[in-house]
Design a protein around this motif. Sequence first.
Motif, PDB file in Angstrom:
ATOM      1  N   VAL A  43      30.441  44.868  38.934  1.00 51.80           N
ATOM      2  CA  VAL A  43      30.843  43.458  38.964  1.00 51.80           C
ATOM      3  C   VAL A  43      32.030  43.331  39.908  1.00 51.80           C
ATOM      4  CG1 VAL A  43      31.662  41.504  37.617  1.00 51.80           C
ATOM      5  CG2 VAL A  43      30.047  43.101  36.613  1.00 51.80           C
ATOM      6  N   LEU A  47      24.374  44.567  41.496  1.00 56.57           N
ATOM      7  CA  LEU A  47      25.660  44.005  41.910  1.00 56.57           C
ATOM      8  C   LEU A  47      25.748  42.541  41.496  1.00 56.57           C
ATOM      9  CD1 LEU A  47      28.319  44.433  43.498  1.00 56.57           C
ATOM     10  CD2 LEU A  47      27.130  43.603  45.502  1.00 56.57           C
ATOM     11  N   LEU A  48      26.824  42.219  40.859  1.00 58.77           N
ATOM     12  CA  LEU A  48      27.065  40.841  40.436  1.00 58.77           C
ATOM     13  C   LEU A  48      28.371  40.387  41.074  1.00 58.77           C
ATOM     14  CD1 LEU A  48      25.900  38.704  38.470  1.00 58.77           C
ATOM     15  CD2 LEU A  48      27.506  39.548  36.790  1.00 58.77           C
ATOM     16  N   LEU A  49      28.314  39.272  41.775  1.00 58.33           N
ATOM     17  CA  LEU A  49      29.506  38.754  42.448  1.00 58.33           C
ATOM     18  C   LEU A  49      29.983  37.522  41.690  1.00 58.33           C
ATOM     19  CD1 LEU A  49      31.378  38.909  44.944  1.00 58.33           C
ATOM     20  CD2 LEU A  49      29.780  37.415  46.101  1.00 58.33           C
ATOM     21  N   VAL A  50      31.219  37.592  41.215  1.00 62.69           N
ATOM     22  CA  VAL A  50      31.785  36.477  40.449  1.00 62.69           C
ATOM     23  C   VAL A  50      32.910  35.881  41.280  1.00 62.69           C
ATOM     24  CG1 VAL A  50      32.860  35.800  38.289  1.00 62.69           C
ATOM     25  CG2 VAL A  50      31.226  37.666  38.315  1.00 62.69           C
ATOM     26  N   ARG A  51      32.847  34.581  41.491  1.00 63.46           N
ATOM     27  CA  ARG A  51      33.878  33.924  42.284  1.00 63.46           C
ATOM     28  C   ARG A  51      34.587  32.877  41.428  1.00 63.46           C
ATOM     29  NH1 ARG A  51      31.570  33.666  48.483  1.00 63.46           N
ATOM     30  NH2 ARG A  51      32.514  35.641  49.005  1.00 63.46           N
TER      31      ARG A  51
END
Lengths: 453, 262
Positions: free
Chosen positions: B95, B118-122
């Motif tokens: 993450v 894959l994790l994209l945190v915005r």
Amino acid sequence: MPHAVPNKTGSGAEARHSLRDVLAHRLTRYTPTVLLDPLDDRAVILDLTGLSHLWSSELALVSEILADCDDLGTPPVRIAFGDTIGMATIFTRGAALRAQDAALPQRLSWVYWIPAGQGIPFLRRYPIAALGFRQEIVDCCRELGIRTVADFMEIPADAIAARFGRDTWRRWEEITGRRTEILPPWQPPEENSVTQCLEYPCTSPEALAFCLQRAVELLLLQTATGDRGITRLAVTVHCEGGGKVEDSLAFFTPASDPQRILEVLHLRLERCHLPGAVWGVRVTAAETAPLLTRQGWLFEGLREERRTLRWGRLVERLAARLGEERVLQPVLRAEYQPELAWEGFPIFSARKRSPFRATALPDLGPRPTRLYGRPIPVAVMAAHPDGPPYRCFHGGKWFAVVRAWGPERIETGWWRGRTTARDYYRTEWEDGSHLWLYRRLQDGRWFLHGSFG
Amino acid sequence: MNTIAHASHTASLAELSVRRIVEELRRRVEGLRPLSQIESPRLQTGIREIDEGLLSGGIPMGGLVEWLSDRPGSGAEDLALRLAAAACRRGGAAVIVDGAGTFYPPVAFQRGIDPAQLLLVRPASRQDAIWAVYQSLADENVAAVFAAFPRVSDIAMRRFQLAAEKSGGLGLILRPEAARHSPCWAAVRLLVEPRPWPRPGDTLSEARRLRIHLLAARGMIPGRSVEVLVHEPTYPLPDHWRLAERLRADAARRPQQNRVWG
């Protein structure tokens, strides 16, 4: 490809939708593929490919459809048969725009039958607005003197995309049958919803939590009868004075556990501002899916599934609190322009499009860990006009460039209307940092585009 | 027959729960040991000087690693991504909590992180970023969490540490160098200091120089540092550039020869 539109509509959008749902539901007896026209919320499309042998003639089919409409009590309809979906929709939508058709009595139903392969000559007389382009494209065409489809067809095919954008080109290809048009299928409206009211308006969070818990439990009783779980939940909190808060929550896997739903729901409502005391809530299962039922986790082989479910719980929590658009699944794109080389899909839509499918990495040079959304203009001294940077002015200070690798020329995007032409250099500055600079070839200006770690 | 099946079912469940408790206890005991005495497999950056010389074999899962650096492009993020990739190879997701909105995911794929994992945190705010890091670290299916914070409180760092220890994940937290004086809740705190290449204009070598300082590590004496060359594979240089390098080197030698012979 029949396309049916009622001439007159109900009093509002809700009435129109319910009318279309009723019509669509009845028309599923002719074909399982009943589609919705996204440009007209009154229209339905029947895909009869491969089913023509079921009727003696198209006239017989029209007679049955008209009889059905009469039976349902719908207003008079316009029905068009065309080779493509786009063609059929033009003859129903365009009818109201064409003076000759608009003059037809509205109290009668009309059928447009376009012989196979002869749609284009018929189409030429219709106004440009009938093609279903975006309004700004229609306005632009009018300014340019393009008023009818015949005028539009005078434009060379190659110039359509360049002048009016790829969407317009794609739409035109769909109409002419060179590209298959993909439309959303009609789905029967979900009827699973529960409304819970408090005895009197209340501001206490505990009261709201209790009300929501009760509503969710009752809703799950409804969905459980069909052995289905909730994948999208719509929530409306009704407040005093007519105010209300509407929201929707997505679930990674079909949810049937009230604790799981309530946990996500509370995370979302924590961020909502309620305009007044709450007097009731309404929860609706906007989307449902069959439940995944398994015996248990006793055996090793089921561990992967359990892992997926748990990972999904994290995604649900993050999306509920931060917003679905902030939890992204990065997907590589076949683009050389660095800022376009990847795209972040909101996790729930990414799941629908490509369920976690890895894509091949293009053979690229080194790429920075940080890429600035807007490249930062920098002043650069170079040994010669096309050479690598020698000194850079950034942050109010000059830095010597100790080493520079490049150029990596990226020249692309001409089909987007504006060519991107850049010479990229990976540079090492005197303080040891590695930064990514490029020179814009059109004007020779330098920009800082990213940093390596 | 049914009775036997039921008995084996109960035994398996009991066995599973016992195994889980033992695993939990083992993880907690290891959390108290010095890094050098941990027996479980370690994560390695792939750079021998760091893994062996500085960290006594690598970094164990179930904790935080703080990377301090004072400028962009220092190389700290690249090293952290290498560790994240190593953690993901053991199973689990990565993450990336990207508050600045500038993280470039293709480079994570280049480092070996599976795009499917894959994790994209915005997040929109720092509070949201802290919450997202905590939630991700607390999830046992997340192998690594990568986040950069210009400012983060000690309380938040302590919560990260507890979450990572409980789930067995790895938290890779990037902070500015000014944070070196704050209390350290991480298993390892490293300062990355980029160094310029000794021979300016030497583009034939693709490596970059970094000095890594061990500021804190559980059960180890801090203060050690190593200098490493990190190889960054680049595209091949065009021939005319190599020729220019050679001509420049020749030109640099010529005045000296003149002095000798003059």
